[in-house]
Design a protein around this motif. Sequence first.
Motif, mmCIF file in Angstrom:
data_model
loop_
_atom_site.group_PDB
_atom_site.id
_atom_site.type_symbol
_atom_site.label_atom_id
_atom_site.label_comp_id
_atom_site.label_asym_id
_atom_site.label_seq_id
_atom_site.Cartn_x
_atom_site.Cartn_y
_atom_site.Cartn_z
ATOM 1 N N THR A 268 0.717 -1.233 0.184
ATOM 2 C CA THR A 268 -0.100 -0.088 0.016
ATOM 3 C C THR A 268 0.895 1.322 -0.034
ATOM 4 O O THR A 268 0.531 2.074 -0.726
ATOM 5 C CB THR A 268 -0.887 -0.106 1.380
ATOM 6 N N THR A 269 1.997 1.231 0.739
ATOM 7 C CA THR A 269 2.817 2.212 0.769
ATOM 8 C C THR A 269 3.496 2.677 -0.632
ATOM 9 O O THR A 269 3.429 3.738 -1.087
ATOM 10 C CB THR A 269 4.098 2.068 1.946
ATOM 11 N N THR B 229 0.883 4.029 -2.811
ATOM 12 C CA THR B 229 0.424 5.515 -2.474
ATOM 13 C C THR B 229 1.532 6.506 -3.062
ATOM 14 O O THR B 229 1.125 7.414 -3.604
ATOM 15 C CB THR B 229 0.715 5.463 -1.036
ATOM 16 N N GLY C 125 -1.064 4.990 -7.209
ATOM 17 C CA GLY C 125 -2.095 4.817 -6.556
ATOM 18 C C GLY C 125 -3.029 3.473 -6.946
ATOM 19 O O GLY C 125 -2.559 2.653 -7.800
ATOM 20 N N LEU D 167 -6.262 3.532 -0.717
ATOM 21 C CA LEU D 167 -5.899 4.083 -2.006
ATOM 22 C C LEU D 167 -6.714 4.838 -2.730
ATOM 23 O O LEU D 167 -6.556 5.851 -3.051
ATOM 24 C CB LEU D 167 -5.322 2.939 -3.015
ATOM 25 N N PHE E 20 -7.203 7.932 -0.738
ATOM 26 C CA PHE E 20 -5.964 8.852 -0.827
ATOM 27 C C PHE E 20 -6.084 9.364 -2.377
ATOM 28 O O PHE E 20 -5.492 10.602 -2.221
ATOM 29 C CB PHE E 20 -4.499 8.084 -0.819
ATOM 30 N N ALA E 21 -6.513 8.765 -3.476
ATOM 31 C CA ALA E 21 -6.590 9.324 -4.626
ATOM 32 C C ALA E 21 -7.318 10.613 -4.681
ATOM 33 O O ALA E 21 -7.342 11.349 -5.366
ATOM 34 C CB ALA E 21 -6.787 8.217 -5.833
ATOM 35 N N GLY F 261 -6.105 12.754 -0.867
ATOM 36 C CA GLY F 261 -4.869 12.778 -0.186
ATOM 37 C C GLY F 261 -3.728 13.459 -0.982
ATOM 38 O O GLY F 261 -4.056 13.619 -2.295
#
Lengths: 199, 223
Positions: free
Chosen positions: B112-113, B116, B120, B159, B162-163, B166
Amino acid sequence: MSGDKVSERPLRGKPHCPYCGAELFSANPLKCWLCHESLTSAADTQAAYDPGIADRIRLPESRGDNPAWVVFGILALLVCLGLMVEAPGILIVLLILATPALIRTVMASSRAQTQAAPASALGMFFSSLGIVAIVGLASVAAFYATCWVVCLGGLALENLKSGRGVNYDWIMVASVGAGLIPGGAVAFLLFRRLWPRRG
Amino acid sequence: MASNAIGKPSTAEREWYIVGRWEEFEGEGRANLLRLIGVCAFYGVELINCYGLNLGFLQMAPVVDRAFHLAATMLTVAWAMVCLGVLVCRRQGIFPFWLKFISTGCDLLLLTTILTLADGPRSPLVVVYFLIILLACLRFSLRLIWFATAGAVAGYLFLLGFARWGSIPGWEMSDMTLPRYYQVIFVLALGLTGIILGQGIRRVRRLAESYANRLKENRGGPP
């Protein structure tokens, strides 16, 4: 190269769990690390190993060289290649890592007398590279941990003088010297444990 | 685990537990090796994306910038350390039941990191979530498959969030949002993968028992 020893079929000379056949690492364990059966007396661990247990529960056969080290070696090479543009000095690190691996590969190949398969020689080289990389990483970590603590202690001591004849020179010598001891010890112990005695 | 009248597991249950633990032990080793090979292979692709490749029939232009390359290298080293930790634990006989949850959790976190920092949910690397669920299957643990599936869905949802909302200060990011139907299909596929693998694990015990029963019935019979 040392294999994945706990996955091998048990040897008769070593203590094993009488219930599952797993090799025991301490002399008087309270319970087996694999099946968690309590081993109340020393006699439990010294009990005669039942060869039938290996067939009954089908313990895996020894696979010899651990392929994980080969992949570690390839990954170390890739990381060095990935960083060589950013930090060309890493090629020197790669050279240092590769030297013992190359020596071992050449010695093992010459000892075998017969023409070894190129694939096995390559595998041996990469597995040796992986072991050297891991041992190097652990040694550097041990070195820096000690060095940092001694350095911090030295700076604190010098600060106590509050400007009266402050001398920082000895701190470098003391911290590097102190760091070399655990770093060397870690390297020695890990090489002894991981580095194969025979090619 | 089923127990007999005095609260102690029956012999069959005990044997099944031991066999399961050995298979779990072997499965953890295989999963660790496959994890390491995967990290190695995907990092190789990342290197090609960074430096480019031209073999005539196969051409790949450099598409990755310096910041992402350095971040991916550091995350690769971290992932290799996870593999090393599992390897050391196996060699030293440190094998608690939660080791597989830790290693799978680290896989999900590191993936996931990386995603990110990359594109994504738009990144093709999202398929690695499926690989993580498949790796869980090697340990023959239903709870681990649930954990891996739930973790993969949670990571993907993170994700997506975040997309949408974030950002990382100083980090250039393109539009990473996806159409809703794409998101729903991917989440459903993750969930169904976990369910199908779980069904496979559930049938293993029955398979072993059927095999043992047939062996017992045929023993002493005509060859």
